[in-house]
Design a protein around this motif. Sequence first.
Motif, PDB file in Angstrom:
ATOM      1  N   GLN A  61       0.811  -1.210   0.000  1.00 13.48           N
ATOM      2  CA  GLN A  61       0.000   0.000   0.000  1.00 13.48           C
ATOM      3  C   GLN A  61       0.848   1.265   0.000  1.00 13.48           C
ATOM      4  OE1 GLN A  61      -3.330  -0.108  -0.348  1.00 13.48           O
ATOM      5  NE2 GLN A  61      -3.124  -2.325  -0.471  1.00 13.48           N
TER       6      GLN A  61
ATOM      7  N   GLU B 236      -0.607   2.662 -12.491  1.00 15.55           N
ATOM      8  CA  GLU B 236      -1.748   3.228 -11.763  1.00 15.55           C
ATOM      9  C   GLU B 236      -2.782   2.137 -11.532  1.00 15.55           C
ATOM     10  OE1 GLU B 236      -3.109   6.422 -14.157  1.00 15.55           O
ATOM     11  OE2 GLU B 236      -1.179   7.458 -14.171  1.00 15.55           O
ATOM     12  N   ARG B 237      -2.848   1.649 -10.327  1.00 18.08           N
ATOM     13  CA  ARG B 237      -3.805   0.584 -10.031  1.00 18.08           C
ATOM     14  C   ARG B 237      -5.179   1.146  -9.676  1.00 18.08           C
ATOM     15  NH1 ARG B 237      -0.847  -2.437  -5.307  1.00 18.08           N
ATOM     16  NH2 ARG B 237      -0.799  -0.254  -4.638  1.00 18.08           N
ATOM     17  N   THR B 238      -5.180   2.366  -9.131  1.00 19.91           N
ATOM     18  CA  THR B 238      -6.439   2.983  -8.721  1.00 19.91           C
ATOM     19  C   THR B 238      -6.425   4.457  -9.115  1.00 19.91           C
ATOM     20  OG1 THR B 238      -5.612   3.668  -6.545  1.00 19.91           O
ATOM     21  CG2 THR B 238      -6.560   1.442  -6.713  1.00 19.91           C
ATOM     22  N   ALA B 239      -7.619   5.061  -9.095  1.00 17.59           N
ATOM     23  CA  ALA B 239      -7.716   6.499  -9.378  1.00 17.59           C
ATOM     24  C   ALA B 239      -6.973   7.302  -8.314  1.00 17.59           C
ATOM     25  CB  ALA B 239      -9.190   6.911  -9.420  1.00 17.59           C
ATOM     26  N   ALA B 240      -6.999   6.808  -7.070  1.00 15.27           N
ATOM     27  CA  ALA B 240      -6.299   7.503  -5.995  1.00 15.27           C
ATOM     28  C   ALA B 240      -4.792   7.518  -6.248  1.00 15.27           C
ATOM     29  CB  ALA B 240      -6.602   6.843  -4.657  1.00 15.27           C
ATOM     30  N   GLU B 241      -4.251   6.385  -6.708  1.00 15.47           N
ATOM     31  CA  GLU B 241      -2.820   6.334  -7.001  1.00 15.47           C
ATOM     32  C   GLU B 241      -2.465   7.243  -8.176  1.00 15.47           C
ATOM     33  OE1 GLU B 241      -1.138   2.497  -7.535  1.00 15.47           O
ATOM     34  OE2 GLU B 241      -1.162   2.021  -5.397  1.00 15.47           O
TER      35      GLU B 241
ATOM     36  N   ARG C 282      -3.880   9.977  -8.921  1.00 13.35           N
ATOM     37  CA  ARG C 282      -3.881  11.357  -8.412  1.00 13.35           C
ATOM     38  C   ARG C 282      -2.621  11.646  -7.609  1.00 13.35           C
ATOM     39  NH1 ARG C 282      -7.944  14.937  -8.065  1.00 13.35           N
ATOM     40  NH2 ARG C 282      -7.708  16.695  -6.633  1.00 13.35           N
TER      41      ARG C 282
END
Length: 436
Positions: free
Chosen positions: A215, A246-251, A253
């Motif tokens: 994480q 980029e695994r997630t939108a948060a990452e 960003r």
Amino acid sequence: LQDRAAVILGTPRAFARVTDRKEAARVVEQALAGQLSNPVTGPAAWSSIGRMREMAGDSDGALKAAQSALKMDPQADAAVFLAIDLMGPSQPLAEPMVRTYLAGKPLPEVRLAYARALLNAKRDSEARKQLQQVTVEKPDYPTAWLALGLVQLQENDLDLAEASLQRFLALATGINGANAERAQIDAYLALAQIAEARKDYAGADRWLDKVEDPQDRISVQVRRASLLARQGKIDEAAALLRAWPERTAAEARVKLLAEVQLLREYRRYRQAYDLLEEAVQRQPEDMDLIYDQALVAERLGDFEAMERKLRQVIAARPTFFHAYNALGYSFADRNVRLQEARELIEKALKNAPDDPMILDSMGWVEFRSGNLTQALKLLQSAYDKRRDAEIAAHLGEVLWVTGQKEQAVTVWRDGIRLAPDNEALLETLKRLQVNL
């Protein structure tokens, strides 16, 4: 009765997931009515009622309940925790209640919670004093040492920060659980930052190697990019960030903002602006990105674009007080439209009256308006709340022009220690022809 008080204090947890919280608060208040005048259970009952009122959105009622609990028992810990959660512009009476409690024999956990509230309000200097006191009152409290170390790092006291973080790690050995692991990772990342600041890049790498949680991979990548940039490899640093999957939108960003920050730190403002422009084109409703882009536009000297974007943010999010402050400060710093600057910053202060950066902005408006006494008062208050190089630049200049030159030099030297490359401070010293 003591056992009953403990059960009463646990009542709000049982209602944490209910949909109709107002009705839940009414039911609990009715159920606990018979306990309110009991000297043993009364403080717990009032504290639980207050917590239920807070959950229901009734902050005024919650504060009154906390006051009732503390009137019965000035050391009612649960009531003070509630008061800490209520601290803010809408409840100015909450913090005095906390300070009154701390003047007695407080639980270290309460003082720590208060320090965290101060940090959330960007009152770092005050938080640091509270954290130092916690480590005196309970020297074997790992969490306090971690929080203190992070604040000391924020204020660039590298030796003290390293000692506090090492103390935390020594005390945290053998502690298990997700929270303990998260805290250790925070310490590793902070120690890597300290090593980086000392140009001990190999040492920074060793601390980063200790972070094994998937994480936190993006956080480690950001720090490794910073290491490259410190060695003059800015393009490589930016490429390292962009290459991260980029695994997630948060990452995604986090990656974007990390690269923007990297480019801003090394004064590649045009690249930062263009990168944000691409992001805004994809997400035109994201006011945070537009706000960041406005700040970069100011660095480029494009004040028209800065103002247009900040007004767009204000129109979309009228409570986004940072946008009011940024626009007002820009006017004040350029010594233009001072009345409008004052009005904008006053709006920001209504939402965050203790924010040191907004107090700094208002102090700068007063200085530009020729109100030196008021400017000095506001800037000193801002600097007492948060040791910041830009505030130091402003405070020092007001001290300088009012004839307090020794005090000005002391403040500026402190500012240089905090951030040797701060543009506002270096420009001030150059303009006033001051050699420290």
